[in-house]
Design an enzyme around this catalytic site. Structure first.
Site, short mmCIF file in Angstrom:
data_model
loop_
_atom_site.label_atom_id
_atom_site.label_comp_id
_atom_site.label_asym_id
_atom_site.label_seq_id
_atom_site.Cartn_x
_atom_site.Cartn_y
_atom_site.Cartn_z
N LYS A 93 8.43 2.31 -5.53
CA LYS A 93 8.35 3.45 -6.46
C LYS A 93 9.20 4.61 -5.93
CE LYS A 93 3.83 2.05 -8.20
NZ LYS A 93 2.36 2.20 -8.21
N ASP A 100 0.11 7.96 -14.16
CA ASP A 100 -0.48 6.62 -14.27
C ASP A 100 -1.30 6.49 -15.56
OD1 ASP A 100 0.04 4.69 -12.32
OD2 ASP A 100 -1.18 5.72 -10.82
N GLN A 110 -2.09 5.70 -5.23
CA GLN A 110 -2.04 4.23 -5.24
C GLN A 110 -3.44 3.67 -5.01
OE1 GLN A 110 0.65 2.50 -6.10
NE2 GLN A 110 -0.31 0.51 -5.85
N1 GUN Z 1 -2.56 -0.40 -7.91
C1 GUN Z 1 -2.16 -1.50 -8.60
N2 GUN Z 1 -1.47 -1.13 -9.70
C2 GUN Z 1 -1.42 0.21 -9.70
C3 GUN Z 1 -0.83 1.17 -10.58
O1 GUN Z 1 -0.22 0.87 -11.61
N3 GUN Z 1 -1.00 2.46 -10.22
C4 GUN Z 1 -1.69 2.83 -9.13
N4 GUN Z 1 -1.81 4.12 -8.87
N5 GUN Z 1 -2.25 1.97 -8.29
C5 GUN Z 1 -2.11 0.67 -8.59
#
Ligand code: GUN
Length: 308
Positions: free
Chosen positions: A56, A123, A100
């Protein structure tokens, strides 16, 4: 009857196209003195999370976004994390906040996600954004389901009037997926582990979205021939017995499996793809869209916050 090959929906190519569009928008914003910024909070050392977050941050760099990586230790408390999030809420150089998941057990995930400013919630996990989405208001939508809509639209697959069946009811994928499909005028059914005669329901699907989190869960007899299959699953398998269950006779997969000691299988059994009219492969289908849509959401948040 001659067998028609299912069309493979290339998520990597679609994600590349979206990232290109985001990069162009970032350039236009730079001319106005605006640089969208994303803060990623990565707690402790969960290997999968480290890989995702690294990717990311790297993508921010490639597209010209500002990024900041915060890495609290895995002993962090809910209070410490609330301080981190509140600090990011207040920062003017940060437009998007990504915490995350999963978080360590002692951290109250919902309390924390609720503390993220909804307008920086790239998100789309905050209840305010879930509410905006369901009410049909402008909202930051969760990245994976938003990316699936992009795959369908950019592949010219019809959604309006189609029967879409979503298997899985998570807050992150299943529920928002159903809502986005509904807004595109699909007839939507949500199924889950307690659904009676699940196969009878999934066999009605023109668009079948599998987001259950169980390897190879959707089998050929659950699929209507010609359906579009969207496979959201990312399940790592590492025994030869599992490998043979899903990929027997697939020499290319076997080479990768033997080299790395594992491979990834979706929530759909590969034999079921063969019945589809079109399907998203694993890997290289839905996965790449999640990061592309995160970038897109961050730019959108930057513009919304400035009334652009
Ligand atoms: N953990 C697994 N997928 C995601 C996601 O799309 N966003 C976040 N913040 N954590 C995750």
């Amino acid at each position: 009857m001659p067998k028609v090959l299912a069309r493979i929906l290339d998520g990597s190519a679609i994600a590349a196209q979206i990232k290109q569009e985001v990069a162009e928008e970032v350039k236009r914003l730079a001319a106005q003195g605006v640089r969208p910024g994303l803060a990623a909070v990565l707690v402790g050392h969960v290997p999968a999370s480290e890989i995702y977050v690294k990717s990311k941050v790297q993508t921010c760099r490639e597209l010209g976004l500002y990024s900041d990586l915060l890495t609290p230790p895995d002993t962090v408390t809910t209070e410490d994390m609330l301080d981190v999030v509140r600090g990011l809420n207040d920062r003017d150089d940060i437009d998007g906040i990504l915490v995350q998941l999963p978080l360590p057990r002692q951290v109250e995930t919902k309390v924390l996600l609720d503390a993220v400013l909804p307008d920086k919630d790239v998100d789309g996990f905050h209840p305010v954004n879930a509410g905006r989405l369901q009410a049909g208001r402008p909202a930051l939508a969760p990245c994976t389901p938003a990316g699936i809509i992009e795959i369908l639209k950019r592949s010219d697959l019809p959604i309006a009037g189609q029967h879409a069946v979503v298997v899985g009811r998570s807050d992150i994928v299943g529920k928002p997926m159903a809502m986005l499909l509904l807004h595109e005028n699909a007839t939507v059914t949500i199924c889950h582990s307690k659904t009676r005669d699940l196969g009878a329901v999934t066999r009605e699907a023109d668009i079948l979205v599998a987001a259950i989190g169980r390897p190879g869960f959707v089998t050929p007899e659950m699929v209507k021939p010609g359906a579009t299959i969207v496979d959201v699953g990312i399940n790592r398998i590492s025994t030869r017995e599992e490998f043979d269950r899903y990929f027997a006779g697939n020499a290319k997969r076997l080479a990768g499996f033997e080299k790395r000691g594992s491979t990834i299988v979706g929530d759909v059994h590969p034999a079921a793809y063969e019945l589809a009219g079109a399907y998203t492969p694993v890997p290289g289908g839905v996965g790449p869209l999640t990061i592309a849509m995160l970038m897109s959401n961050t730019v959108r948040a930057a513009k919304m916050r400035r009334g652009l």
